[in-house]
Design a protein around this motif. Structure first.
Motif, PDB file in Angstrom:
ATOM      1  N   LEU A   2       0.834  -1.211   0.000  1.00 57.60           N
ATOM      2  CA  LEU A   2       0.000   0.000   0.000  1.00 57.60           C
ATOM      3  C   LEU A   2       0.866   1.258   0.000  1.00 57.60           C
ATOM      4  O   LEU A   2       0.544   2.235  -0.684  1.00 57.60           O
ATOM      5  CB  LEU A   2      -0.940  -0.006   1.206  1.00 57.60           C
ATOM      6  CG  LEU A   2      -2.145  -0.927   1.077  1.00 57.60           C
ATOM      7  CD1 LEU A   2      -2.732  -1.236   2.451  1.00 57.60           C
ATOM      8  CD2 LEU A   2      -3.196  -0.319   0.162  1.00 57.60           C
ATOM      9  N   LEU A   3       1.963   1.244   0.746  1.00 62.50           N
ATOM     10  CA  LEU A   3       2.869   2.393   0.741  1.00 62.50           C
ATOM     11  C   LEU A   3       3.509   2.579  -0.639  1.00 62.50           C
ATOM     12  O   LEU A   3       3.625   3.708  -1.128  1.00 62.50           O
ATOM     13  CB  LEU A   3       3.951   2.223   1.805  1.00 62.50           C
ATOM     14  CG  LEU A   3       3.469   2.281   3.250  1.00 62.50           C
ATOM     15  CD1 LEU A   3       4.628   1.996   4.205  1.00 62.50           C
ATOM     16  CD2 LEU A   3       2.821   3.612   3.564  1.00 62.50           C
ATOM     17  N   VAL A   4       3.900   1.477  -1.248  1.00 64.20           N
ATOM     18  CA  VAL A   4       4.484   1.546  -2.598  1.00 64.20           C
ATOM     19  C   VAL A   4       3.451   2.087  -3.581  1.00 64.20           C
ATOM     20  O   VAL A   4       3.758   2.940  -4.425  1.00 64.20           O
ATOM     21  CB  VAL A   4       4.998   0.153  -3.035  1.00 64.20           C
ATOM     22  CG1 VAL A   4       5.328   0.124  -4.512  1.00 64.20           C
ATOM     23  CG2 VAL A   4       6.212  -0.237  -2.206  1.00 64.20           C
ATOM     24  N   CYS A  25      -6.604   9.436   2.001  1.00 58.35           N
ATOM     25  CA  CYS A  25      -7.881   8.931   2.509  1.00 58.35           C
ATOM     26  C   CYS A  25      -8.032   7.408   2.448  1.00 58.35           C
ATOM     27  O   CYS A  25      -8.901   6.859   3.136  1.00 58.35           O
ATOM     28  CB  CYS A  25      -9.041   9.566   1.739  1.00 58.35           C
ATOM     29  SG  CYS A  25      -9.133  11.345   1.981  1.00 58.35           S
ATOM     30  N   ALA A  26      -7.224   6.720   1.661  1.00 57.95           N
ATOM     31  CA  ALA A  26      -7.408   5.273   1.521  1.00 57.95           C
ATOM     32  C   ALA A  26      -6.106   4.497   1.751  1.00 57.95           C
ATOM     33  O   ALA A  26      -6.002   3.706   2.687  1.00 57.95           O
ATOM     34  CB  ALA A  26      -7.984   4.953   0.145  1.00 57.95           C
ATOM     35  N   GLU A  27      -5.114   4.734   0.912  1.00 59.80           N
ATOM     36  CA  GLU A  27      -3.919   3.879   0.927  1.00 59.80           C
ATOM     37  C   GLU A  27      -3.123   4.001   2.230  1.00 59.80           C
ATOM     38  O   GLU A  27      -2.743   2.982   2.825  1.00 59.80           O
ATOM     39  CB  GLU A  27      -3.033   4.195  -0.277  1.00 59.80           C
ATOM     40  CG  GLU A  27      -3.697   3.816  -1.587  1.00 59.80           C
ATOM     41  CD  GLU A  27      -3.168   4.562  -2.793  1.00 59.80           C
ATOM     42  OE1 GLU A  27      -3.401   4.084  -3.909  1.00 59.80           O
ATOM     43  OE2 GLU A  27      -2.526   5.626  -2.626  1.00 59.80           O
ATOM     44  N   LEU A  28      -2.863   5.207   2.682  1.00 55.09           N
ATOM     45  CA  LEU A  28      -2.081   5.384   3.907  1.00 55.09           C
ATOM     46  C   LEU A  28      -2.842   4.929   5.158  1.00 55.09           C
ATOM     47  O   LEU A  28      -2.245   4.256   6.019  1.00 55.09           O
ATOM     48  CB  LEU A  28      -1.588   6.824   4.037  1.00 55.09           C
ATOM     49  CG  LEU A  28      -0.614   7.266   2.927  1.00 55.09           C
ATOM     50  CD1 LEU A  28      -0.210   8.720   3.117  1.00 55.09           C
ATOM     51  CD2 LEU A  28       0.603   6.356   2.871  1.00 55.09           C
ATOM     52  N   PRO A  29      -4.142   5.220   5.302  1.00 59.70           N
ATOM     53  CA  PRO A  29      -4.864   4.671   6.463  1.00 59.70           C
ATOM     54  C   PRO A  29      -4.934   3.137   6.441  1.00 59.70           C
ATOM     55  O   PRO A  29      -4.810   2.500   7.492  1.00 59.70           O
ATOM     56  CB  PRO A  29      -6.268   5.282   6.341  1.00 59.70           C
ATOM     57  CG  PRO A  29      -6.066   6.532   5.559  1.00 59.70           C
ATOM     58  CD  PRO A  29      -4.963   6.222   4.591  1.00 59.70           C
TER      59      PRO A  29
END
Length: 136
Positions: free
Chosen positions: A90-92, A116-120
């Motif tokens: 997700l971070l990538v 709003c999506a990937e980092l949370p």
């Protein structure tokens, strides 16, 4: 058919003696390689399989998120390493979405999705990966 979690080996069992040195050496070897790339990579590139690369990453993300959710529902300890890998993906995904998006609306959309999506979701995966298993 039921899945049985494998027995984890004792954490005090020694690793391969050369593994820490190998991993540290690989990290150090990347430093000059990054300098070479910074100087030699072109500013733009034509990519032949762009959609396949992004779809492949999204397939991995869907499998990781779905698998982590399934294992969590079953209270399976294998959820932790899968969550760690999924969080890293997700971070990538967030990094490359933002870094490779076109200026304007494309970049704004990438930033909103990252924040709003990937980092949370990556933070949630990290929480799963870092939690201590319950003692029985």
């Amino acid at each position: 058919m039921t899945l049985v979690a494998p027995r984890c080996r004792d954490r005090r069992t020694p690793l391969l003696p050369a593994l820490p040195a190998l991993l540290t050496g690989a990290a150090l070897a990347l430093l000059p390689w990054m300098a070479v790339l910074a100087v030699t990579l072109p500013q733009t590139a034509e990519v032949a399989h762009w959609s396949a690369a992004w779809i492949g990453l999204d397939v991995l993300l869907a499998a990781g998120l779905g698998g982590t959710g399934l294992l969590l529902r079953r209270r399976d300890p294998r959820a932790a390493p899968l969550a760690a890998a999924t969080g890293a993906l997700l971070l990538v995904d967030a990094w490359f979405d933002v870094a490779l998006s076109a200026p304007g609306t494309g970049q704004a959309t990438a930033l909103v999705l990252a924040v709003c999506a990937e980092l949370p979701l990556a933070a949630a995966c990290a929480a799963v990966a870092l939690r201590r298993p319950r003692q029985r």
